[in-house]
Design an enzyme around this catalytic site. Structure first.
Site, PDB file in Angstrom:
ATOM      1  N   TYR A  31       7.453  -5.553  -9.352  1.00 24.76           N
ATOM      2  CA  TYR A  31       7.856  -4.194  -9.295  1.00 24.76           C
ATOM      3  C   TYR A  31       8.591  -4.389  -7.823  1.00 24.76           C
ATOM      4  O   TYR A  31       9.653  -3.931  -7.570  1.00 24.76           O
ATOM      5  CB  TYR A  31       6.954  -3.171  -9.091  1.00 24.76           C
ATOM      6  CG  TYR A  31       7.054  -1.867  -8.785  1.00 24.76           C
ATOM      7  CD1 TYR A  31       8.077  -0.984  -9.307  1.00 24.76           C
ATOM      8  CD2 TYR A  31       6.652  -1.407  -7.522  1.00 24.76           C
ATOM      9  CE1 TYR A  31       8.558   0.356  -8.838  1.00 24.76           C
ATOM     10  CE2 TYR A  31       7.143  -0.276  -6.615  1.00 24.76           C
ATOM     11  CZ  TYR A  31       7.889   0.500  -7.439  1.00 24.76           C
ATOM     12  OH  TYR A  31       8.452   1.613  -6.917  1.00 24.76           O
ATOM     13  N   GLU A  53       5.783   9.524  -9.117  1.00 25.57           N
ATOM     14  CA  GLU A  53       5.342   9.518  -8.095  1.00 25.57           C
ATOM     15  C   GLU A  53       4.409  10.806  -7.521  1.00 25.57           C
ATOM     16  O   GLU A  53       3.214  10.769  -6.965  1.00 25.57           O
ATOM     17  CB  GLU A  53       6.320   9.724  -7.005  1.00 25.57           C
ATOM     18  CG  GLU A  53       7.302   8.245  -6.738  1.00 25.57           C
ATOM     19  CD  GLU A  53       6.547   7.176  -5.976  1.00 25.57           C
ATOM     20  OE1 GLU A  53       5.482   7.651  -5.589  1.00 25.57           O
ATOM     21  OE2 GLU A  53       7.276   6.141  -5.717  1.00 25.57           O
ATOM     22  N   TRP A  61      -0.400   3.333  -6.198  1.00 23.87           N
ATOM     23  CA  TRP A  61       0.894   3.261  -6.844  1.00 23.87           C
ATOM     24  C   TRP A  61       0.640   2.207  -7.752  1.00 23.87           C
ATOM     25  O   TRP A  61       0.940   2.384  -9.144  1.00 23.87           O
ATOM     26  CB  TRP A  61       2.044   2.947  -6.018  1.00 23.87           C
ATOM     27  CG  TRP A  61       3.291   2.695  -6.888  1.00 23.87           C
ATOM     28  CD1 TRP A  61       3.975   1.571  -6.871  1.00 23.87           C
ATOM     29  CD2 TRP A  61       3.882   3.726  -7.786  1.00 23.87           C
ATOM     30  NE1 TRP A  61       5.121   1.857  -7.704  1.00 23.87           N
ATOM     31  CE2 TRP A  61       5.025   3.099  -8.248  1.00 23.87           C
ATOM     32  CE3 TRP A  61       3.714   5.176  -7.985  1.00 23.87           C
ATOM     33  CZ2 TRP A  61       5.929   3.658  -9.290  1.00 23.87           C
ATOM     34  CZ3 TRP A  61       4.547   5.678  -8.920  1.00 23.87           C
ATOM     35  CH2 TRP A  61       5.487   4.843  -9.513  1.00 23.87           C
TER      36      TRP A  61
END
Length: 201
Positions: A31, A53, A61
C-alpha cells in the site's frame, strides 16, 4: 542457487528505506509503495478513501486496509448511487458481517456520505474538483526528515473538513481529512529518504 538468490533479494529488500510509520506487513508495504501519496483524481476512488478513512477513527489504518476488500464487496465498490439506496434493514444485516468494523455509526456514515456525494453531483459540483480545490489543484510536496515531524492536521485539512461537514458528510474531522489527503496524494508526506519520496513529484 535458488536459496542464494532468495537471500540476496531479501537482503536488498531490507536495505530499502521507507517511511517510519510502516510495519513489516506485506499488505502495508504494498500500500505504501503503490498507493499512499499517489495523486488520485477519480471521483469514486476519492469517495471510497474518504469513507475508509472515516472507518479508521480510533483504529489503525492497517486494520481497515486488511478489511478493504470486504468493504468493497458490501458497499458495491463504493458506488454512491447504489450505497444511497441501502435501508435500515440492510444496515442490520451489514452489522452481522465479521469482515468489517461493526460500528453502526460508521456504517450509517457511509450511506449518509453517499447521499451527500449525490447531492453535490445533482447540484453540478464535481467531487474531485471540489476535493482538489483545497490544495489549488496541485499536490503539496513536503520534505519531512522523519515521520514524527509530520503534523496530524493542517489548515488545508481543517478547511476541507469544514466544507465537507457543511455539505452533511460525517466522520470527516480535520485529522481524518489530513490522512485522506495524504493517502490520495493531495499532500506528499513521504519522508526525504523514503524510496517513494520522489515517485509522485
Amino acid at each position: 542457487m535458488t536459496s542464494a538468490k532468495s537471500e540476496s533479494v531479501t537482503m536488498a529488500e531490507n536495505q530499502i528505506l521507507r517511511c517510519g510509520w510502516l510495519t513489516k506487513d506485506p499488505i502495508y508495504i504494498k500500500y505504501h509503495d503503490e498507493e499512499w501519496g499517489k495523486p488520485q483524481y477519480n471521483n469514486e476512488a476519492l469517495f471510497e478513501m474518504l469513507c475508509l478513512e472515516g472507518q479508521q477513527a480510533g483504529l489503525s489504518w492497517l486494520t481497515i486496509l486488511k478489511k478493504r476488500e470486504n468493504y468493497r464487496k458490501i458497499f458495491f465498490n463504493f458506488d454512491p448511487h447504489k450505497i444511497s439506496k441501502l435501508t435500515e434493514k440492510n444496515v442490520k444485516l451489514i452489522l452481522n458481517e465479521s469482515g468489517i468494523v461493526r460500528h453502526k455509526g460508521k456504517i450509517d456514515s457511509i450511506i449518509n456520505n453517499a447521499k451527500c456525494y449525490l447531492q453535490m453531483e445533482n447540484e453540478g459540483e464535481d467531487f474531485s474538483t471540489f476535493i482538489w480545490s483545497f490544495v489549488n489543484k496541485k499536490p503539496i510536496i513536503n520534505s519531512w526528515k522523519k515521520y514524527t515531524d509530520i503534523p496530524p492536521e493542517t489548515p488545508e485539512s481543517a478547511a476541507l473538513s469544514k466544507a465537507l461537514k457543511k455539505r452533511g458528510f460525517k466522520f470527516v474531522g480535520s485529522k481524518i481529512c489530513y490522512a485522506f489527503m495524504q493517502a490520495c496524494g493531495l499532500v506528499n508526506d513521504h519522508v526525504v529518504n523514503c524510496v517513494c519520496s520522489n515517485t509522485y513529484k
